[in-house]
Write an enzyme that holds these catalytic residues in place. Sequence first.
Site, PDB file in Angstrom:
ATOM      1  CG  ASP A  57      -2.487  18.025  60.350  1.00 37.82           C
ATOM      2  OD1 ASP A  57      -1.845  17.474  61.102  1.00 37.82           O
ATOM      3  OD2 ASP A  57      -1.276  18.533  59.255  1.00 37.82           O
ATOM      4  CD  GLU A  98       1.770  23.887  58.247  1.00 37.59           C
ATOM      5  OE1 GLU A  98       2.243  24.197  58.551  1.00 37.59           O
ATOM      6  OE2 GLU A  98       0.949  23.342  58.635  1.00 37.59           O
ATOM      7  CD  GLU A 150       6.884  22.419  62.594  1.00 37.58           C
ATOM      8  OE1 GLU A 150       5.358  21.729  62.560  1.00 37.58           O
ATOM      9  OE2 GLU A 150       6.977  23.908  62.974  1.00 37.58           O
ATOM     10  CD  GLU A 220       2.462  14.208  65.189  1.00 28.04           C
ATOM     11  OE1 GLU A 220       1.956  13.737  64.736  1.00 28.04           O
ATOM     12  OE2 GLU A 220       2.677  15.424  65.093  1.00 28.04           O
TER      13      GLU A 220
HETATM   14  C1  LIG Z   1      -0.613  16.339  63.446  1.00 30.71           C
HETATM   15  C2  LIG Z   1       0.565  17.139  63.145  1.00 30.71           C
HETATM   16  N1  LIG Z   1       1.619  17.101  63.583  1.00 30.71           N
HETATM   17  C3  LIG Z   1       2.882  17.859  63.133  1.00 30.71           C
HETATM   18  C4  LIG Z   1       2.106  18.928  62.204  1.00 30.71           C
HETATM   19  C5  LIG Z   1       3.360  20.004  61.327  1.00 30.71           C
HETATM   20  N2  LIG Z   1       3.294  20.520  62.364  1.00 30.71           N
HETATM   21  C6  LIG Z   1       2.745  21.917  62.018  1.00 30.71           C
HETATM   22  O1  LIG Z   1       2.261  21.585  60.147  1.00 30.71           O
HETATM   23  C7  LIG Z   1       0.798  18.485  62.320  1.00 30.71           C
HETATM   24  N3  LIG Z   1       0.755  19.897  60.732  1.00 30.71           N
HETATM   25  N4  LIG Z   1       0.446  17.550  62.833  1.00 30.71           N
END
Ligand SMILES: Cc1ncc(CNC=O)c(N)n1
Length: 231
Positions: A57, A98, A150, A220
């Site tokens: 991530d 973040e 998001e 996702e």
């Molecule tokens: C794979 C994925 N999808 C969405 C997010 C959330 N957006 C930013 O942080 C994230 N961190 N990772």
Amino acid sequence: MEGSNEEEGKKSEVSVIETWLRKHRSLYVGATRHPFIRSIRDGTVDLSSFKRWLEQDYIFVRAFVPFVAGVLLKAWKESFESTDIDVILSGVASLNDEIAWFKKEASKWGVSLINIVPQKANQEYCRFLERLMSSDVEYTVAITAFWAIESVYQDSFAHCLEDDSKTPEELKETCQRWGNDGFRQYCRALQSIAERQLEKAPDDVREKAEAAFLDVLEHEVEFWNMSHGDT
Ligand SMILES: Cc1ncc(CNC=O)c(N)n1
């Protein structure tokens, strides 16, 4: 009377996004109630899976920054609503926090963030983001994808913080990061921008946005699947 709403120029009662969420319910649930998320929520999560997710991530989020900057650029060129810029800019600002958080969290778990090899699902997701940054992709399509990306995290991690959840104490901060109320409101703000754009978009653009929404959900699911470590 069929079609009378449109004839009178009224908006239909169900929003575009609400219609999609109903139509693609099972895929949406697949992305937001994935076994990895369920395992965090019920406290059975395997820590090596968690660490794998954390590493991957971090790579994703670094690639997400230029994507969000690209959405900002499209908003500036294509939208007449200056508040869109404010909402997107707040997204950029929170990504700055973040990235710092990932570094702190990684050191807490003894995970190194240098020389991480991006897995196939991650590479494909990042490539998808890059395609959306192309200048021939409409703002409506990009902001819809942005909202979806998001919102999947918001919905997933908020689920891990519900009253009856058994999320381990040491993972609660991670869940808070995307499951908190401020992030939920930010996702709602993105949703209303996307919805406004979709309502006024021509059919072909709305179809492209719907396809992008589905692509996000699929990416996702694949992203969560990486935490298993069997790919
Ligand atoms: C794979 C994925 N999808 C969405 C997010 C959330 N957006 C930013 O942080 C994230 N961190 N990772």
